[in-house]
Design a protein around this motif. Structure first.
Motif, mmCIF file in Angstrom:
data_model
loop_
_atom_site.group_PDB
_atom_site.id
_atom_site.type_symbol
_atom_site.label_atom_id
_atom_site.label_comp_id
_atom_site.label_asym_id
_atom_site.label_seq_id
_atom_site.Cartn_x
_atom_site.Cartn_y
_atom_site.Cartn_z
ATOM 1 N N PRO A 56 110.977 1.329 55.656
ATOM 2 C CA PRO A 56 109.971 1.440 54.593
ATOM 3 C C PRO A 56 109.262 0.093 54.404
ATOM 4 N N TRP A 57 107.972 0.171 54.268
ATOM 5 C CA TRP A 57 107.144 -1.043 54.200
ATOM 6 C C TRP A 57 106.161 -0.874 53.048
ATOM 7 N N PRO A 58 106.595 -1.193 51.831
ATOM 8 C CA PRO A 58 105.769 -0.937 50.646
ATOM 9 C C PRO A 58 104.384 -1.573 50.696
ATOM 10 N N GLU A 59 104.270 -2.723 51.343
ATOM 11 C CA GLU A 59 102.990 -3.438 51.362
ATOM 12 C C GLU A 59 101.887 -2.671 52.095
ATOM 13 N N ILE A 60 102.254 -1.798 53.021
ATOM 14 C CA ILE A 60 101.226 -1.059 53.764
ATOM 15 C C ILE A 60 101.310 0.444 53.548
ATOM 16 N N TYR A 61 102.290 0.900 52.784
ATOM 17 C CA TYR A 61 102.499 2.339 52.598
ATOM 18 C C TYR A 61 101.384 2.934 51.748
ATOM 19 N N ARG A 62 100.821 4.024 52.241
ATOM 20 C CA ARG A 62 99.786 4.756 51.514
ATOM 21 C C ARG A 62 100.051 6.247 51.665
ATOM 22 N N THR A 63 99.720 6.999 50.647
ATOM 23 C CA THR A 63 99.769 8.449 50.772
ATOM 24 C C THR A 63 98.405 8.931 51.261
ATOM 25 N N ASP A 64 98.411 10.078 51.907
ATOM 26 C CA ASP A 64 97.186 10.712 52.381
ATOM 27 C C ASP A 64 97.479 12.207 52.512
ATOM 28 N N PRO A 65 96.531 13.009 52.983
ATOM 29 C CA PRO A 65 96.788 14.460 53.055
ATOM 30 C C PRO A 65 97.998 14.836 53.925
ATOM 31 N N GLU A 66 98.327 14.018 54.941
ATOM 32 C CA GLU A 66 99.483 14.304 55.787
ATOM 33 C C GLU A 66 100.761 13.674 55.241
ATOM 34 N N LYS A 97 108.695 -5.630 60.757
ATOM 35 C CA LYS A 97 107.479 -5.524 59.948
ATOM 36 C C LYS A 97 106.503 -6.608 60.392
ATOM 37 N N VAL A 98 105.923 -6.354 61.562
ATOM 38 C CA VAL A 98 104.948 -7.268 62.155
ATOM 39 C C VAL A 98 103.714 -6.450 62.524
ATOM 40 N N GLY A 99 102.734 -7.088 63.111
ATOM 41 C CA GLY A 99 101.496 -6.410 63.474
ATOM 42 C C GLY A 99 101.697 -5.345 64.534
ATOM 43 N N VAL A 100 100.676 -4.518 64.688
ATOM 44 C CA VAL A 100 100.730 -3.403 65.631
ATOM 45 C C VAL A 100 100.969 -3.896 67.053
ATOM 46 N N LYS A 101 100.264 -4.926 67.488
ATOM 47 C CA LYS A 101 100.419 -5.434 68.843
ATOM 48 C C LYS A 101 101.850 -5.891 69.088
ATOM 49 N N GLU A 102 102.422 -6.608 68.149
ATOM 50 C CA GLU A 102 103.799 -7.084 68.315
ATOM 51 C C GLU A 102 104.788 -5.920 68.389
ATOM 52 N N ARG A 103 104.570 -4.903 67.566
ATOM 53 C CA ARG A 103 105.456 -3.731 67.612
ATOM 54 C C ARG A 103 105.314 -3.000 68.949
#
Length: 113
Positions: A56-66, A97-103
């Protein structure tokens, strides 16, 4: 839907990644209904032995329709999946919890071994 996605992936070349899969769906169904969905679905339709989970990563977590559930429910689901995947014989790697490229680099390096 997870079964159809998995079946469609068989015709593709190279690595195919699922954001969610059959195990996630079966674990949620079992949690909500008490029906032993994992016992049958979890063993019959295997994925790669290595599974990647992002905590879980609260800093980037967002709800959306999915993604309609909140952070508390997401954290509880993550905890369940941390137990579920190993119980079915999967090896779990936790993504930092790093950037997309690093993951992405981490995932590809891990899969090379």
């Amino acid at each position: 839907m997870a079964l159809a996605d998995r079946a469609a992936a068989h015709s593709l070349y190279g690595w195919v990644f699922f954001d969610r899969g059959l195990i996630d769906a079966a674990a949620a169904l079992q949690h909500l209904t008490g029906e032993p969905a994992l016992a049958t679905l979890g063993q019959a339709n295997r994925y790669h032995r290595r599974v990647f989970l992002t905590p879980p990563w609260p800093e980037i977590y967002r709800t959306d329709p999915e993604r309609r559930h909140g952070m508390d429910m997401a954290s509880a689901e993550y905890s369940r999946l941390l137990q579920t995947y190993p119980s079915l014989g999967y090896e779990v790697s936790i993504l930092s919890k790093v950037g997309v490229k690093e993951r992405c680099d981490f995932i590809l390096r891990t899969l090379e071994t």
